[in-house]
Enzyme design. Structure first.
Site, mmCIF file in Angstrom:
data_model
loop_
_atom_site.group_PDB
_atom_site.id
_atom_site.type_symbol
_atom_site.label_atom_id
_atom_site.label_comp_id
_atom_site.label_asym_id
_atom_site.label_seq_id
_atom_site.Cartn_x
_atom_site.Cartn_y
_atom_site.Cartn_z
ATOM 1 N N CYS A 96 0.805 -1.227 0.000
ATOM 2 C CA CYS A 96 0.000 0.000 0.000
ATOM 3 C C CYS A 96 0.838 1.276 0.000
ATOM 4 O O CYS A 96 0.304 2.364 -0.206
ATOM 5 C CB CYS A 96 -0.950 -0.005 1.188
ATOM 6 N N HIS A 119 -2.879 6.716 2.838
ATOM 7 C CA HIS A 119 -3.426 5.451 2.382
ATOM 8 C C HIS A 119 -4.753 5.191 3.096
ATOM 9 O O HIS A 119 -4.879 5.427 4.290
ATOM 10 C CB HIS A 119 -2.442 4.323 2.666
ATOM 11 N N ASN A 133 -10.289 -0.072 0.630
ATOM 12 C CA ASN A 133 -8.833 -0.105 0.519
ATOM 13 C C ASN A 133 -8.457 -0.590 -0.875
ATOM 14 O O ASN A 133 -8.714 -1.740 -1.222
ATOM 15 C CB ASN A 133 -8.267 -1.038 1.597
#
Length: 344
Positions: A124, A271, A301
């Site tokens: 990520c 993120h 996500n």
């Protein structure tokens, strides 16, 4: 945090320009209510713990094709002829192939003739790591224009029987065209490599290869939890503890190298793993939540694709202006983190 980047170079004198951004989000969305049909969960359980209401899921394209669509928009918005792109960096943990690389597949899909291409797997934090790599190539003069493509198809790697994980992730792609520019640029990167078992996907099972050994090789001998195939595993508690430390650490350190305080940032693009992680980090930094860009409610996500999509959506909303000092900060499997401060 472990293994922080302590580069002594005066990064603040080297700038980059994000000339164009692009995104691709699938038309199909899966709501929290949809999950109640096949796992024991509820909309309230998901929303209160994650901040997620729905997430896009791709049903037609390869991951690299999603990346091409995002890149086409970024190139178009940059106004830079695609022939000038000298380097393509792709970030992903969900590639369609182990080889060829996603960067090569996307370059071909874009009709690029002979750019340098490579992929980055920093989970990520991938987009921020790619931005930092691009800055190094641009500042050295090795390339004049760099295209970053972050494309993730997490729907193909989650375990849809694991209610604590499958509800978190979606599919999408973001892209950015970068050139050398003026203004500040600083970065901070680090890791907690001992925490690798907190988020992982095993690769090709070693047992599928002919491996001459005196003793049978056990592909699960790493001591981490047992998973099937390429299935994603995540220890939410451990990742939460890491992320709530890593996010403010990266922001503070990158700002310190630039000679500014976090309060001087116009906006932070974090993120999008969990809304509560960002809320905790905001309190740690003493900053209002309004300073953090959030789109997790509708996207979930998207791994490395989160931050470039945020940039595109912030532009669409008129939240970014030339000269704004912003921070991009990612964290994820490895465990790794990366943050950078730049002028828009």
């Amino acid at each position: 945090m472990e293994h922080a980047n302590t580069c002594g170079r005066d990064q603040a004198k080297v700038g980059i320009r994000i000339a164009g951004t692009g995104k691709y989000l699938p038309e199909t969305t899966v709501t929290n209510e949809d999950f109640t049909r096949f796992v024991e969960t509820s909309d309230e359980w998901i929303t209160t713990r994650t901040g997620i209401s729905s997430r896009p899921v791709e049903t037609r394209l390869f991951s690299w094709e999603m990346g091409v669509r995002a890149a086409e928009e970024a190139i178009r918005r940059s106004g830079i002829p695609k022939e000038q792109i000298g380097l393509v960096i792709a970030t992903t943990v969900s590639p369609d192939y182990l080889t060829p690389s996603m960067s090569c597949l996307a370059a071909n899909g874009l009709g690029l003739s002979a750019p340098a291409c490579f992929d980055v797997n920093c989970a990520c934090a991938g987009f921020v790591q790619a931005v930092d790599m691009a800055e190094k190539y641009l500042s050295s003069g090795a390339f004049e224009t760099v295209l970053i493509i972050s494309s993730e198809m997490m729907s193909k790697v989650v375990n849809y029987q694991d209610r604590s994980t499958c509800v978190l992730f979606g599919d999408g792609a973001g892209a950015a065209v970068l050139q050398r520019g003026s203004g500040i640029y600083t970065s901070e990167m680090g890791s907690d490599p001992a925490g690798g078992g907190g988020v992982f996907m095993r690769g090709i099972p070693p047992s599928s290869f002919f491996r001459p050994k005196e003793e049978p090789f056990d592909p699960l001998s790493d001591g981490w939890p047992v998973t099937q195939g390429f299935e994603l595993y995540q220890n939410g508690r451990e990742v939460y503890k890491f992320a709530t430390r890593a996010l403010p650490t990266a922001v503070r350190a990158a700002c310190a190298k630039a000679g500014i305080e976090p309060a001087e940032l116009s906006m932070i693009f974090p993120h999008q793993a969990n809304a509560r992680i960002i809320e905790t980090a905001a309190k740690n930094l003493g900053l209002p939540m309004e300073r953090f860009f959030l789109n997790i409610a509708d996207h979930g996500n998207l791994s490395s694709a989160c931050i470039p999509i945020e940039l595109r959506e912030a532009e669409e909303a008129g939240l970014l202006h030339r000269g704004d000092r912003i921070c991009l900060v990612g964290f994820g499997g490895g465990l790794v983190y990366a943050g950078c401060v730049l002028e828009w």
